[in-house]
Every structure is written in C-alpha cells, then in structure tokens.
Design a protein around this motif. Structure first.
Motif, short mmCIF file in Angstrom:
data_model
loop_
_atom_site.label_atom_id
_atom_site.label_comp_id
_atom_site.label_asym_id
_atom_site.label_seq_id
_atom_site.Cartn_x
_atom_site.Cartn_y
_atom_site.Cartn_z
N LYS A 5 0.85 -1.20 0.00
CA LYS A 5 0.00 0.00 0.00
C LYS A 5 0.88 1.25 0.00
CE LYS A 5 -2.63 -1.15 3.62
NZ LYS A 5 -3.76 -1.09 4.56
N GLY A 6 0.52 2.23 -0.83
CA GLY A 6 1.28 3.49 -0.88
C GLY A 6 0.87 4.28 -2.11
N ARG A 7 1.55 5.41 -2.30
CA ARG A 7 1.31 6.19 -3.52
C ARG A 7 2.17 5.60 -4.64
NH1 ARG A 7 1.84 12.83 -4.09
NH2 ARG A 7 1.44 12.92 -6.33
N HIS A 22 -2.96 6.63 -2.53
CA HIS A 22 -3.72 5.56 -1.85
C HIS A 22 -3.85 4.35 -2.77
CE1 HIS A 22 -4.58 8.75 0.95
NE2 HIS A 22 -5.09 9.46 -0.04
N HIS A 24 -2.53 0.53 -4.41
CA HIS A 24 -2.06 -0.77 -3.90
C HIS A 24 -1.53 -1.61 -5.05
CE1 HIS A 24 -6.31 -1.70 -4.98
NE2 HIS A 24 -5.73 -2.78 -5.49
N GLN A 38 -6.40 1.30 -6.95
CA GLN A 38 -6.56 2.48 -6.11
C GLN A 38 -7.92 2.35 -5.44
OE1 GLN A 38 -6.58 5.99 -8.51
NE2 GLN A 38 -5.51 7.24 -7.03
N GLU A 48 1.14 -8.06 4.29
CA GLU A 48 0.92 -6.66 3.93
C GLU A 48 2.16 -5.80 4.19
OE1 GLU A 48 -3.08 -5.15 4.76
OE2 GLU A 48 -2.10 -3.32 5.48
N ASP A 50 2.77 -1.95 4.44
CA ASP A 50 2.02 -0.69 4.49
C ASP A 50 2.96 0.51 4.34
OD1 ASP A 50 0.33 1.37 4.82
OD2 ASP A 50 -0.43 0.76 6.79
N SER A 52 1.77 3.47 3.28
CA SER A 52 0.74 4.48 3.02
C SER A 52 1.27 5.91 3.04
CB SER A 52 -0.38 4.36 4.04
OG SER A 52 -1.00 3.10 3.90
N ASP A 53 2.30 6.15 3.86
CA ASP A 53 2.83 7.52 3.95
C ASP A 53 3.92 7.78 2.91
OD1 ASP A 53 1.20 7.93 6.11
OD2 ASP A 53 2.72 7.30 7.56
N ASP A 377 1.63 14.20 -0.15
CA ASP A 377 0.38 14.32 -0.92
C ASP A 377 0.45 15.41 -1.99
OD1 ASP A 377 -0.68 12.49 0.87
OD2 ASP A 377 -1.18 14.10 2.28
#
Ligand code: GUN
Ligand code: ZN
Length: 410
Positions: A5-7, A22, A24, A38, A48, A50, A52-53, A377
C-alpha cells in the motif's frame, strides 16, 4: 501473495506518469505484479507492506558503476587518463587480494540497495576471483546485477593485463556459473576502453559474448585527450565508434558509457546497431569530460539509461545523479525519472518485465519518503522535483526485488 500500500508512481514514457495516491499493488509468490489499483483493496489473506505515507517507485537502475572504485570517490584534480593512472589502477590492482575484494563488494552492494538501486550494471576489477566474489556478494544481497571482469592488454599496470586467450577462459568459467543465475545475475563482457585494449582483445571479447549470449559494456568518447589517444592507437579507423564496430562490440546487448563527443555518423552507427547509452552526467561534471547533448542522442533514436559511474561520479545515490541530469540537459522531472526507471530497463532490453509498475511485470520497487522535503500528498511534479534536486539516501525507505525486501531502513 503480498499486498503493498502506498502512492504508486511509474513512468510510461518521457512525458507521461502514472500516479495512484492511496494505491495498492498485489504481488504473487513468484514476485510478479498481479494487480495495481486504487481505492477498494482486494479481498483475501495477504502479507501486507504498508507504505501508506510513502511513494512506491519502480526500482532504480544504475547501468554504469565500478565496484573496485567504491573507495576512490572524490579523487579530484586530474583528467580522465591521469586519474586512471594515479588513483584508479592502483586501487583496482588491490583486488588481487581476496579480503579487499570481499569487503569492498559487501559494502558496495549494501550501499546500492540502501540508495534504492535494484538493478546495477557493474565493472569488476581485472581479476577473475574478485569478479566471482562480486557475483557471490550481489547474490547474497538479492540485487539484480550484470557484472564483468575488466579486460585490458595494454596501457595499464602489467599485473592487470590479460591475453585474449585468458580473457576468454576467465569469462567462460565465470559466466557458466553465474550468467542467468536466478534470472537475476548476468555476465557482461567488459573490455575497458579502446585505449587499454588491442583489437585482438576486443575481437575476442566480442566473440565470447556472442557465442554465450552475454552482455557487453565499455566506455566511448568520454574526454578529448582520450579520443586523441584512440586516434593515435587506431589511425586506420575513421573514429572511436568505428573501432568498436570493427571489433564487433556494438549491438543490442551492448551498453556504451558517456558517448559525449560524437559525430552524427557515429551516433547513427550506434543507433543502427541497437547499441544503448549509459548517460553519466555526475561523472562527466566531476572529471570535466564535457556535456552529453541529450537532444542529439535522442534525435539519433538512441535508448538512454543512467549511470552513477562511481568513482568517476561521486554519487552512488541516483537521486543525486538526477540533479546532474538536469544540469547537463534541461528536462522535466518526469523525463529524468523515466530515464532512471523504464529507460534503464530498455537499455537492458528488460522493459517487458521491469521498469514500470504494471500487472505482468516483476515487483522491483524503491520506496521513498519525501516528507523531509515536501508533503507526500503534493502534486506529482512538485514531489518529483524536490526528490530530483534535494533527495538523497535519507529519502530511501526500502528496496524490493521481485517482491522480496532486500533492504529496509530501521
Ligand atoms: N574509461 C576507461 N576506464 C574508465 C573508468 O574507470 N572510469 C571512467 N569514467 N572512464 C573510464
Ligand atoms: Zn565508467
């Protein structure tokens, strides 16, 4: 199966990116990407990761780097030929010692993966055993690598010279063990450059490469005194590129580094033979070699990947090399990152299975944390620009090859 998961950021060509905030990525147990999406996550049981950041990039390619020069970075003040003689040849000759070869190879591959490089095209020293050690250490680290023993038969210290016969034997012995190992390690036949190779040695190198399906790499037209020397050594040849063409060294599986001071005719020969270019701007600035003009290279239709050329270049971190990519040729961050990822894959003929993040490709990822420079972001071009001009090893979070984590920051 693994879920990342992440950008997710990837490059279709030199002007178009895919950007999935967001996002995957689903990766199967063989390390192949099954799904990129997405929003709604796939259902099922997954291991998983992660991020995400963070940003998930295709793994970075460094398609021109010298292992035995790792500790010779920042040797300033000389031109190419003087620098080789005063610093580089003495350093590389020390790789006759197993302890030097082992210790340096360990630190070198560790540094590559810490800096986000997942594929490297590597010059070893003139020693067969040091080259075997380089393969062993690359294998332990889990990186993708093409590695080759440097070949020279003149204009270098006697103990580093090889005959065409011994070169063939050494290459065949090491390639038979390592070329294609785990589909991740490959042999690249490495005649150093026309200054330190006779025509016989270059022809032998080309033959052994063709006979065994190996890659080829060398240096081409890097610095004016070097080019003048090549003209003296090969007076019957029209130009530097013609020497390599005559030797049979040019082709689809050949990477030539630098390619700065070329004529249109030479660029055309390179393009017609399918030869690929390793652009090494940090080295070209450090050694004051000159500026490779990207437009004329592109106009010729040549494929370009990026090389750190450590220790001609001081940076093992490819984000730092990207700064110099821009100083050499003004271009968008998307284009610079394209050359770092898909461009590198194309230079190896590997773009069918690497270089982007898409279903069907292998899961080589470089995970990047831009938060010390910009909010993760932010608009894509702003994020890429901050990384391109200000990024370094502190922004690299983790490195994956074929879905397997080969390094993670603690
Ligand atoms: N030309 C021949 N050998 C080398 C080398 O080791 N580094 C660079 N930058 N150019 C070379
Ligand atoms: Zn080089």
């Amino acid at each position: 199966m693994k879920l990342f998961k992440g950008r997710v950021i990837s490059f279709k060509d030199d002007s178009r990116a895919v950007d999935l905030p967001h996002g995957h990525i689903l990766v199967d147990d063989n390390g192949k990407i099954i799904e990129v999406g997405q929003g709604t996550l796939p259902s099922g049981e997954f291991e998983e990761f992660d991020f995400s950041d963070y940003l998930i990039f295709p793994g970075f390619f460094d398609i021109h780097v010298h292992l035995p020069q790792f500790d010779e970075r920042a040797r300033w003040g000389k031109n190419l030929l003087e620098w080789l003689e005063h610093y580089i040849f003495p350093a590389e000759s020390r790789f006759a010692r197993e302890d030097v070869a082992r210790d340096t190879a360990r630190r070198f591959f560790d540094s590559l993966v810490r800096n986000g490089t997942t594929t490297a095209v590597v010059y070893s020293s003139a020693h067969r055993h040091a080259t075997e050690i380089a393969f062993e250490e690359a294998n332990k680290k889990g990186i993708r690598a093409l590695i080759g023993q440097v070949l020279m038969d003149r204009n270098a210290p006697f103990e580093m010279l090889v005959t065409p016969e011994k070169a063939k034997k050494d290459i065949e012995a090491v390639a038979s063990q390592w070329h294609g190992y785990d589909n991740r390690l490959f042999y690249v036949v490495t005649p150093r450059f026309a200054v330190s190779c006779s025509m016989e040695l270059m022809k032998a190198a080309a033959e052994v490469a063709k006979a065994n399906g190996l890659y080829i790499q060398s240096h081409l037209s890097e610095q004016i005194p070097e080019i003048e020397y090549v003209r003296e050594l090969f007076p019957e040849h029209p130009h530097y590129t013609g020497v390599y063409q005559d030797a049979g060294l040019l082709g689809e599986k050949t990477i030539m580094a630098h390619a700065i001071h070329l004529s249109d005719e030479e660029r055309k020969i390179l393009a017609d033979t399918g030869t690929k270019i390793a652009h090494c701007p940090s080295s070209n600035f450090f050694l004051h070699s000159g500026r490779m003009d990207m437009k004329s290279i592109e106009d010729a239709g040549l494929v370009v990947g990026l090389g750190s050329d450590v220790a001609g270049g001081p940076f093992i971190n490819m984000l730092q090399v990207l700064t110099d990519v821009y100083y050499a040729n003004r271009m968008s961050p998307i284009k610079a990152f394209y050359h770092l990822t898909l461009g590198g894959a194309k230079a190896l003929g590997w773009d069918s299975f690497l270089g982007t993040i898409e279903p069907g490709k292998e899961a080589d990822f470089t995970i990047v944390d831009p938060s010390s420079l910009i909010s993760p972001d932010s608009e894509l071009t702003d994020v890429l620009a901050k990384l391109m001009f200000l990024g370094d090893d502190r922004n690299i979070v983790a490195t994956f090859v074929r879905g397997k984590r080969i390094w993670q920051r603690r």
